[in-house]
Design an enzyme around this catalytic site. Sequence first.
Site, PDB file in Angstrom:
ATOM      1  N   SER A  15      71.876  56.496  48.573  1.00  0.00           N
ATOM      2  CA  SER A  15      70.446  56.959  47.840  1.00  0.00           C
ATOM      3  C   SER A  15      70.158  55.688  47.315  1.00  0.00           C
ATOM      4  O   SER A  15      70.643  54.740  46.542  1.00  0.00           O
ATOM      5  CB  SER A  15      70.951  57.981  46.799  1.00  0.00           C
ATOM      6  N   TYR A  31      74.873  61.433  39.678  1.00  0.00           N
ATOM      7  CA  TYR A  31      74.591  61.432  41.064  1.00  0.00           C
ATOM      8  C   TYR A  31      74.630  60.008  41.560  1.00  0.00           C
ATOM      9  O   TYR A  31      75.345  59.780  42.500  1.00  0.00           O
ATOM     10  CB  TYR A  31      73.100  62.147  41.333  1.00  0.00           C
TER      11      TYR A  31
END
Length: 321
Positions: A124, A149
């Site tokens: 990501s 995350y």
Amino acid sequence: MRVMVTGAAGFIGYHVAAALLGRGIEVVGVDDLNAYYDVRLKQARLARLGQGFVFHRLDLADHAALARLGDGVEVVVHLAAQAGVRYSLEQPFAYAASNLTGHLSVLEMVRHGKTVKHLIYASSSSVYGTGSALPYAEDARADQPTSLYAATKRADELMSRSYTHLFGLKQTGLRFFTVYGPWGRPDMAYFGFAEAIMAGEPVTLYDEGRLKRDFTYIDDIVAGILGVFDHPPGDAAPHRLFNIGNNRAEYVTDLVRLLEEQLGRQAVIVNRPKPEADPVETWADVSALGALCGYAPTTRLEAGIARFVEWYKDWREMREG
């Protein structure tokens, strides 16, 4: 040829599985169909994947069960993860189970399997956190995550690098930048904005919409994944990391304006301070991926949002009909 796609009922996973099936490749799909968002959407995606697709409902944390599915698989496209930056503040252990244990399960399956030649996995843009110059390049520092995350996705990259060092696994990690489009995720801003606009509910903009994102249309993402699929790593660089984005940062206010135009309704705007976990701007340098496979995103935001809204209207009617 047989390819495993984890997260096959998810947004990107579904589109990748469909593209592989379009090439005549057998796809083994794995997904736990969790209730993070509307399971009906996940099931509707799966229903569109036809001949050549075999689905297994499975939690990746069950490493023994996952290992049994690896026979004959030559490439793994690992896209399953617990997504969402803010949700990680509410349900941190879901991220440990899915993103850490799940990624380790995939690594162990590939390590002990006899047929897998290439593992492609999702990272990501969140890994860049703070302290990196724009546009983000793969060699920028990624040691200051601003969310759990992001920390889990960076940990996945490091686990993968260690497995390549220890066991020689051929791997490619892809750092995704704000993917959007038809069959997208309801927790993403563009989808949530569309829902709010249609319902006459407030649309929350942070810092008065001055945040900028590298919005990347799903077809461009799939093209990049297939490019990596067609250009696996060699012995000289067995583990690689690439940005995969649109190479263009755009204001969130422009996203809202385009949604208003396509939906034919005005948004009710509410302004709030930016959450600590959110970056001010994301912007991908995609030159490395371009050099590898000719990756060059072509979809402008106005065209991509028009296609999303066309699909969204149909989905909304079907969902509520």
